[in-house]
Design a protein around this motif. Structure first.
Motif, PDB file in Angstrom:
ATOM      1  N   VAL A 240     -12.255   3.344   5.342  1.00 56.95           N
ATOM      2  CA  VAL A 240     -11.642   2.074   5.726  1.00 56.95           C
ATOM      3  C   VAL A 240     -11.705   1.087   4.565  1.00 56.95           C
ATOM      4  O   VAL A 240     -10.722   0.398   4.272  1.00 56.95           O
TER       5      VAL A 240
ATOM      6  N   SER B  97      -4.488  -2.295   3.414  1.00 56.95           N
ATOM      7  CA  SER B  97      -4.386  -2.158   4.875  1.00 56.95           C
ATOM      8  C   SER B  97      -4.993  -3.360   5.585  1.00 56.95           C
ATOM      9  O   SER B  97      -6.085  -3.813   5.238  1.00 56.95           O
TER      10      SER B  97
ATOM     11  N   TYR C 115     -14.006  -0.240  14.387  1.00 56.10           N
ATOM     12  CA  TYR C 115     -13.085  -1.125  13.675  1.00 56.10           C
ATOM     13  C   TYR C 115     -13.481  -2.593  13.841  1.00 56.10           C
ATOM     14  O   TYR C 115     -13.330  -3.384  12.903  1.00 56.10           O
TER      15      TYR C 115
ATOM     16  N   VAL D 295      -2.089   6.002   5.614  1.00 55.31           N
ATOM     17  CA  VAL D 295      -1.689   4.598   5.646  1.00 55.31           C
ATOM     18  C   VAL D 295      -0.188   4.494   5.412  1.00 55.31           C
ATOM     19  O   VAL D 295       0.366   5.222   4.575  1.00 55.31           O
TER      20      VAL D 295
ATOM     21  N   ARG E  94      -4.044  -3.611   9.272  1.00 55.42           N
ATOM     22  CA  ARG E  94      -3.819  -3.334  10.697  1.00 55.42           C
ATOM     23  C   ARG E  94      -4.217  -1.901  11.035  1.00 55.42           C
ATOM     24  O   ARG E  94      -4.179  -1.015  10.177  1.00 55.42           O
ATOM     25  N   VAL E  95      -4.551  -1.704  12.314  1.00 57.40           N
ATOM     26  CA  VAL E  95      -4.825  -0.363  12.828  1.00 57.40           C
ATOM     27  C   VAL E  95      -4.557  -0.381  14.329  1.00 57.40           C
ATOM     28  O   VAL E  95      -4.765  -1.398  14.994  1.00 57.40           O
ATOM     29  N   ASP E  96      -4.046   0.723  14.846  1.00 57.22           N
ATOM     30  CA  ASP E  96      -3.892   0.912  16.290  1.00 57.22           C
ATOM     31  C   ASP E  96      -4.938   1.921  16.732  1.00 57.22           C
ATOM     32  O   ASP E  96      -5.105   2.964  16.098  1.00 57.22           O
TER      33      ASP E  96
ATOM     34  N   ASN F 171      -0.741  -0.378   7.402  1.00 58.53           N
ATOM     35  CA  ASN F 171      -1.312   0.007   8.688  1.00 58.53           C
ATOM     36  C   ASN F 171      -2.086   1.319   8.525  1.00 58.53           C
ATOM     37  O   ASN F 171      -1.539   2.293   7.998  1.00 58.53           O
ATOM     38  N   ILE F 172      -3.331   1.335   8.972  1.00 59.16           N
ATOM     39  CA  ILE F 172      -4.083   2.588   9.009  1.00 59.16           C
ATOM     40  C   ILE F 172      -3.509   3.381  10.180  1.00 59.16           C
ATOM     41  O   ILE F 172      -3.707   3.016  11.336  1.00 59.16           O
ATOM     42  N   GLU F 173      -2.761   4.409   9.858  1.00 60.61           N
ATOM     43  CA  GLU F 173      -2.089   5.200  10.891  1.00 60.61           C
ATOM     44  C   GLU F 173      -2.982   6.306  11.435  1.00 60.61           C
ATOM     45  O   GLU F 173      -2.801   6.737  12.574  1.00 60.61           O
TER      46      GLU F 173
END
Length: 145
Positions: free
Chosen positions: A91, A100, A116, A67, A102-104, A71-73
């Motif tokens: 999560v 956290s 997600y 993270v 956000r996540v991509d 953001n969860i990277e």
């Protein structure tokens, strides 16, 4: 399963979990792609995040989470540990303990996007390339309020 801060000594096992996970879930990546990312993961990406491992009672790493800036990277699970609630555990830890929101997610990994969404994230925008400019579209997701 215990979630603990990762140490640099954990990096080789984390990299092995990453590679096994990618091979099991990222069928859009070629062998060249995987070999390209391996040194980046080890030398650049792992040190750049707040990194946590899910370890069993023997100390074996079953998954990990990185993270940065809410953001969860990265979140990867050993293939044999999928479907057992470990992703949800990581999560929930990222959200509750690390803030956290956000996540991509690779668009070409629909099971991750679905996971997600199930965890309360929604797509807010899409990029046609990943962070390195490679042709791997990303879904940018945020936690629903």
């Amino acid at each position: 399963m215990n979630i603990v801060a990762a140490a640099q000594e954990d990096y080789p096992e984390i990299l092995a979990v990453w590679e096994a996970s990618v091979r099991a879930t990222h069928d859009f990546l070629t062998e060249d792609n995987i070999q390209f990312f391996k040194p980046l993961i080890l030398k650049e990406y792992l040190p750049a995040v707040d990194l946590y491992c899910a370890k069993d009672e023997t100390g074996r790493i079953h998954g990990f989470l990185g993270v940065a800036e809410q953001n969860i990277e990265m979140l990867f699970l050993a293939p044999e540990s999928r479907g057992r609630g470990l992703g949800k555990l990581l999560v929930n830890f990222a959200v509750a303990e690390l803030g956290s929101v956000r996540v991509d997610v690779n668009e070409q990994n629909p099971s991750a996007a679905g996971f997600y969404e199930h965890m309360g994230f929604t797509v807010v925008r899409r990029s046609s390339v990943d962070g390195q400019g490679q042709p791997f579209p990303l879904l940018h997701m945020e936690l629903r309020k």
